[in-house]
Design a protein around this motif. Structure first.
Motif, short mmCIF file in Angstrom:
data_model
loop_
_atom_site.label_atom_id
_atom_site.label_comp_id
_atom_site.label_asym_id
_atom_site.label_seq_id
_atom_site.Cartn_x
_atom_site.Cartn_y
_atom_site.Cartn_z
N ARG A 24 34.41 40.52 45.39
CA ARG A 24 34.25 41.04 44.03
C ARG A 24 34.47 39.95 42.98
NH1 ARG A 24 31.04 45.29 44.62
NH2 ARG A 24 31.82 46.68 46.23
N ILE A 25 35.39 39.05 43.23
CA ILE A 25 35.62 37.95 42.28
C ILE A 25 34.43 36.99 42.30
CG2 ILE A 25 37.02 35.87 41.92
CD1 ILE A 25 39.47 37.71 42.63
N ALA A 26 33.87 36.73 43.48
CA ALA A 26 32.71 35.84 43.58
C ALA A 26 31.51 36.40 42.84
CB ALA A 26 32.36 35.61 45.05
N GLN A 27 31.47 37.70 42.64
CA GLN A 27 30.36 38.34 41.94
C GLN A 27 30.65 38.54 40.45
OE1 GLN A 27 30.31 42.00 44.20
NE2 GLN A 27 28.93 41.18 45.76
N ALA A 141 37.54 49.48 46.06
CA ALA A 141 37.59 50.06 44.71
C ALA A 141 38.69 49.40 43.89
CB ALA A 141 37.80 51.57 44.80
N ALA A 142 39.82 49.12 44.52
CA ALA A 142 40.91 48.44 43.82
C ALA A 142 40.50 47.02 43.44
CB ALA A 142 42.17 48.42 44.69
N ALA A 143 39.75 46.36 44.31
CA ALA A 143 39.26 45.01 44.00
C ALA A 143 38.33 45.04 42.79
CB ALA A 143 38.54 44.42 45.21
N GLN A 144 37.43 46.02 42.75
CA GLN A 144 36.54 46.14 41.59
C GLN A 144 37.34 46.42 40.32
OE1 GLN A 144 32.87 48.53 42.36
NE2 GLN A 144 33.73 48.65 44.43
#
Length: 161
Positions: A24-27, A141-144
């Protein structure tokens, strides 16, 4: 910003969480601005790869966590990391008990911190594939939500006001 994802053994929830966060961070605009790691509050699995079911679950979602190795949460992690994202209340209590004076606030329950309902990412270790999928859904979901919070927060140290 430095984030550490913590669960009990560092072979299921926290490596899946680390993998989901990495993707998610890479995106996101946070690429290259966040350091990630994961750890366990116990020493049971130090040096071992994630549980094969966790690896398969993450792989099914396009994330490779097979190269990660379990390690134990250390007192020094409170100096190295800005936030210690704990999977459940027991992990939070164990992390805070290890924290040096004045650093316990760095350990938080990940789901509530990310603004999600619920308190814990359930441990899928004694379950089956459905349990791993459920835990994956929560950590992803928590990562997003984590990416959204860090991207929007002026005080995150990542994105300026």
């Amino acid at each position: 910003m430095r984030l550490l994802v913590v669960c009990l053994g560092n072979i299921c929830r926290s490596p899946m969480g680390e993998g989901a966060l990495r993707r998610r961070i890479a995106q996101s605009p946070l690429t290259g601005r966040v350091e990630l790691d994961s750890a366990g509050t116990s020493d049971w699995h130090i040096g071992r790869a994630p549980d094969p079911r966790a690896i398969a679950c993450a792989r099914g979602h396009g994330v490779d966590i097979g190269g990660l190795k379990a390690r134990q949460l250390l007192r020094e992690d409170f100096d190295r990391f800005d936030l210690i994202l704990c999977a459940d209340q027991g992990n939070l209590e164990d992390a805070r008990a290890l924290a040096p004076a004045g650093a316990a606030h760095k350990a938080v329950l990940w789901l509530p911190w990310a603004g999600m309902p619920g308190e814990a990412v359930p441990d899928p270790y004694y379950g089956d594939g459905r349990d791993f999928e459920h835990s994956w859904a929560l950590v992803d979901a928590a990562a997003q939500a984590t990416v959204r919070r860090l991207s929007a927060a002026a005080d995150s140290g990542i994105i300026g006001p």
